[in-house]
Design a protein around this motif. Sequence first.
Motif, PDB file in Angstrom:
ATOM      1  N   LEU A 106     -18.775 -18.853  57.598  1.00 26.97           N
ATOM      2  CA  LEU A 106     -18.993 -19.767  59.037  1.00 26.97           C
ATOM      3  C   LEU A 106     -18.355 -18.333  59.982  1.00 26.97           C
ATOM      4  N   GLY A 107     -18.219 -17.733  59.886  1.00 27.28           N
ATOM      5  CA  GLY A 107     -17.723 -16.074  60.527  1.00 27.28           C
ATOM      6  C   GLY A 107     -17.036 -15.415  59.227  1.00 27.28           C
ATOM      7  N   GLN A 108     -16.225 -14.575  60.226  1.00 26.35           N
ATOM      8  CA  GLN A 108     -15.728 -13.484  59.235  1.00 26.35           C
ATOM      9  C   GLN A 108     -14.216 -13.134  60.473  1.00 26.35           C
ATOM     10  N   LEU A 109     -12.665 -12.642  59.695  1.00 28.21           N
ATOM     11  CA  LEU A 109     -11.928 -12.674  59.758  1.00 28.21           C
ATOM     12  C   LEU A 109     -11.794 -10.916  60.130  1.00 28.21           C
ATOM     13  N   PRO A 110     -11.416 -10.510  61.501  1.00 26.12           N
ATOM     14  CA  PRO A 110     -11.135  -8.949  61.159  1.00 26.12           C
ATOM     15  C   PRO A 110      -9.629  -8.573  60.379  1.00 26.12           C
ATOM     16  N   ALA A 111     -10.177  -7.185  59.875  1.00 25.57           N
ATOM     17  CA  ALA A 111      -9.816  -6.421  59.207  1.00 25.57           C
ATOM     18  C   ALA A 111      -7.634  -6.420  59.667  1.00 25.57           C
ATOM     19  N   MET A 112      -7.137  -6.893  58.641  1.00 28.71           N
ATOM     20  CA  MET A 112      -5.472  -6.028  59.633  1.00 28.71           C
ATOM     21  C   MET A 112      -4.712  -7.402  60.597  1.00 28.71           C
ATOM     22  N   ASN A 113      -5.724  -8.284  60.750  1.00 28.75           N
ATOM     23  CA  ASN A 113      -4.689  -9.773  61.361  1.00 28.75           C
ATOM     24  C   ASN A 113      -4.745 -10.666  60.339  1.00 28.75           C
ATOM     25  N   ALA A 114      -3.814 -11.465  60.883  1.00 22.90           N
ATOM     26  CA  ALA A 114      -3.663 -12.737  59.873  1.00 22.90           C
ATOM     27  C   ALA A 114      -3.459 -13.938  60.761  1.00 22.90           C
ATOM     28  N   TYR A 115      -3.859 -15.262  60.022  1.00 20.93           N
ATOM     29  CA  TYR A 115      -3.718 -15.928  60.822  1.00 20.93           C
ATOM     30  C   TYR A 115      -2.808 -17.515  60.001  1.00 20.93           C
ATOM     31  N   TYR A 116      -2.335 -18.721  60.711  1.00 23.15           N
ATOM     32  CA  TYR A 116      -2.067 -20.098  60.103  1.00 23.15           C
ATOM     33  C   TYR A 116      -2.894 -20.652  60.220  1.00 23.15           C
ATOM     34  N   ALA A 117      -3.879 -20.397  58.597  1.00 23.78           N
ATOM     35  CA  ALA A 117      -4.087 -21.713  58.238  1.00 23.78           C
ATOM     36  C   ALA A 117      -3.254 -22.836  57.728  1.00 23.78           C
ATOM     37  N   GLN A 118      -3.533 -24.518  58.480  1.00 22.56           N
ATOM     38  CA  GLN A 118      -2.352 -25.794  58.618  1.00 22.56           C
ATOM     39  C   GLN A 118      -3.276 -26.845  58.932  1.00 22.56           C
ATOM     40  N   THR A 119      -2.796 -27.801  58.388  1.00 20.59           N
ATOM     41  CA  THR A 119      -3.628 -29.205  58.402  1.00 20.59           C
ATOM     42  C   THR A 119      -3.491 -29.795  59.060  1.00 20.59           C
ATOM     43  N   VAL A 120      -4.711 -30.493  59.281  1.00 17.21           N
ATOM     44  CA  VAL A 120      -5.510 -31.494  60.369  1.00 17.21           C
ATOM     45  C   VAL A 120      -5.694 -32.271  59.829  1.00 17.21           C
ATOM     46  N   PRO A 121      -5.786 -33.393  60.377  1.00 14.79           N
ATOM     47  CA  PRO A 121      -6.261 -35.005  60.415  1.00 14.79           C
ATOM     48  C   PRO A 121      -7.919 -34.617  59.296  1.00 14.79           C
ATOM     49  N   GLY A 122      -7.508 -34.746  57.401  1.00 16.54           N
ATOM     50  CA  GLY A 122      -8.759 -34.717  57.360  1.00 16.54           C
ATOM     51  C   GLY A 122      -9.144 -33.272  56.690  1.00 16.54           C
ATOM     52  N   GLY A 123      -8.278 -32.352  57.236  1.00 18.69           N
ATOM     53  CA  GLY A 123      -8.874 -31.263  56.342  1.00 18.69           C
ATOM     54  C   GLY A 123      -7.728 -29.847  57.194  1.00 18.69           C
ATOM     55  N   VAL A 124      -8.304 -28.905  57.043  1.00 15.27           N
ATOM     56  CA  VAL A 124      -7.354 -27.401  57.245  1.00 15.27           C
ATOM     57  C   VAL A 124      -8.159 -27.553  58.705  1.00 15.27           C
ATOM     58  N   ALA A 125      -7.182 -26.570  58.817  1.00 12.67           N
ATOM     59  CA  ALA A 125      -7.669 -25.261  60.989  1.00 12.67           C
ATOM     60  C   ALA A 125      -7.345 -24.527  59.898  1.00 12.67           C
ATOM     61  N   LEU A 126      -8.402 -23.027  60.341  1.00 10.28           N
ATOM     62  CA  LEU A 126      -7.926 -21.481  60.330  1.00 10.28           C
ATOM     63  C   LEU A 126      -8.708 -21.283  61.379  1.00 10.28           C
ATOM     64  N   ASP A 127      -8.316 -20.197  62.274  1.00  7.97           N
ATOM     65  CA  ASP A 127      -8.577 -19.943  63.895  1.00  7.97           C
ATOM     66  C   ASP A 127      -9.025 -20.532  64.187  1.00  7.97           C
ATOM     67  N   LYS A 128     -11.077 -20.949  63.915  1.00 10.63           N
ATOM     68  CA  LYS A 128     -11.453 -21.842  65.732  1.00 10.63           C
ATOM     69  C   LYS A 128     -11.839 -22.925  64.698  1.00 10.63           C
ATOM     70  N   TRP A 129     -11.728 -22.405  63.417  1.00 11.99           N
ATOM     71  CA  TRP A 129     -12.750 -23.471  62.478  1.00 11.99           C
ATOM     72  C   TRP A 129     -11.763 -24.855  61.975  1.00 11.99           C
ATOM     73  N   GLN A 130     -12.293 -25.552  61.341  1.00 10.28           N
ATOM     74  CA  GLN A 130     -11.693 -27.065  60.995  1.00 10.28           C
ATOM     75  C   GLN A 130     -12.890 -27.264  59.304  1.00 10.28           C
ATOM     76  N   SER A 131     -11.824 -27.715  57.871  1.00 11.02           N
ATOM     77  CA  SER A 131     -13.186 -27.675  57.245  1.00 11.02           C
ATOM     78  C   SER A 131     -12.021 -28.417  55.993  1.00 11.02           C
ATOM     79  N   GLY A 132     -12.734 -29.169  55.076  1.00  9.92           N
ATOM     80  CA  GLY A 132     -11.791 -29.453  53.773  1.00  9.92           C
ATOM     81  C   GLY A 132     -11.288 -28.266  53.558  1.00  9.92           C
ATOM     82  N   LEU A 133     -11.526 -27.207  53.019  1.00 10.33           N
ATOM     83  CA  LEU A 133     -11.108 -26.131  52.433  1.00 10.33           C
ATOM     84  C   LEU A 133     -11.858 -24.581  52.537  1.00 10.33           C
ATOM     85  N   PHE A 134     -11.206 -23.234  52.651  1.00 11.82           N
ATOM     86  CA  PHE A 134     -11.974 -22.634  53.251  1.00 11.82           C
ATOM     87  C   PHE A 134     -12.046 -21.394  52.132  1.00 11.82           C
ATOM     88  N   TRP A 135     -12.820 -20.531  51.930  1.00 15.78           N
ATOM     89  CA  TRP A 135     -12.903 -19.251  51.310  1.00 15.78           C
ATOM     90  C   TRP A 135     -12.257 -17.839  52.084  1.00 15.78           C
TER      91      TRP A 135
END
Length: 384
Positions: free
Chosen positions: A72-101
């Motif tokens: 889906l893309g990249q997360l810059p080094a030495m930064n962190a994001y909140y992964a949180q629930t949204v209807p049907g899955g998880v939101a991480l930065d600008k993405w939504q999916s059932g799961l993320f690696w």
Amino acid sequence: MISGMKFQLFLASLFSQIKARHWWFGVLLWIALCLPAQASVILRVAIEQDAKQVKIGSSTTAIVKDGSGRTLGQLPAMNAYYAQTVPGGVALDKWQSGLFWIEPTGKGFVYIGDRWYRGRTLVVRTNKGVTAVNWVDLEEYLYSVLGGEMDSRWPLEALKAQAIAARTYALYERGRQRNNPIYDLGDSPDRWQIYKGVISESRNTYAAVDATAGQVLTYNNQIILSVFHACSGGHTENVEDVWLSKEPYLRAVPDFDQNIRECYWMRTFSPTEISSKFPEIGNPKQIIIEQRSPFNSVKALKIVGDKGEKLLRGEEVRTALKLKSTRFNVSNGNDGFTFQGLGFGHGIGMSQWGAYNLALQGASYLQILGHYYKGVALTPIKVK
């Protein structure tokens, strides 16, 4: 689209710790590169479970993938994001999916919650929230567990015994959780082994794990339940006197931890504290030891109140009252109930302080393990 909160991460203490290995780290790395490659065992360790949101990051640029393996893309080094629930899955930065690696590039570490870990991260929506799972090589997992479970300054033979016991336990639990679609183990010390990530690694944990790499304990060609505890207070217990199970290798043996200050404890409960834990008995009047094991641990404890009685058995004796052990005496007084005891933990299998003292006396890790686990064999892992 819900945007995750981003913030800076700092690794100064981590990298100073790694740099402190100096020249010998380069030598070990050279040796590792020259050794033949071995098939590895991957553990799935749940770090955060059913949380509203989880901090995620990486020490190097991280690749973000969805459940199909699509990048889906990249997360810059030495930064962190909140992964949180949204209807049907998880939101991480600008993405939504059932799961993320989240897969760090190079030799990067992942950040989960408030700690750094080796391996990669799986973030998945579960019934009650977000669960973050660290996928990590078994031996690298043990680098951390060993430093969490034992003082890394202890004798190497004790550390090696702990490494084998911890490796065996992890694989035993992995087998028990084979039908769990998300994780094999957790990281909480009350239920699993202590796993704090890279912060608990050290030169001695590397040495003990590497010296015993791939070695596990078996009984009749089956991996054993290689439980351990801090100290027994002079004698370990037969498993059936605590857990009511029948493992033939978990036999009571004389211990070597009587001289350890941490093994002695005392705790007093007020009548109010007892009644709040067991409201069905009313006001507590007396606490009676009903039955002891052959080695003096309490197998049954009766709490008598003005409205009823409560009988605690086996491990429940310790866990219900949050006592350090079941080897104790209890005195009843007007001001409360005083427990005075020996030991720390369930008292089954290997005593860590006992292993420490045996190692000081010159015992090898094989002798230590053979003392605490009866009739077992040391067996190399066969990866399928």
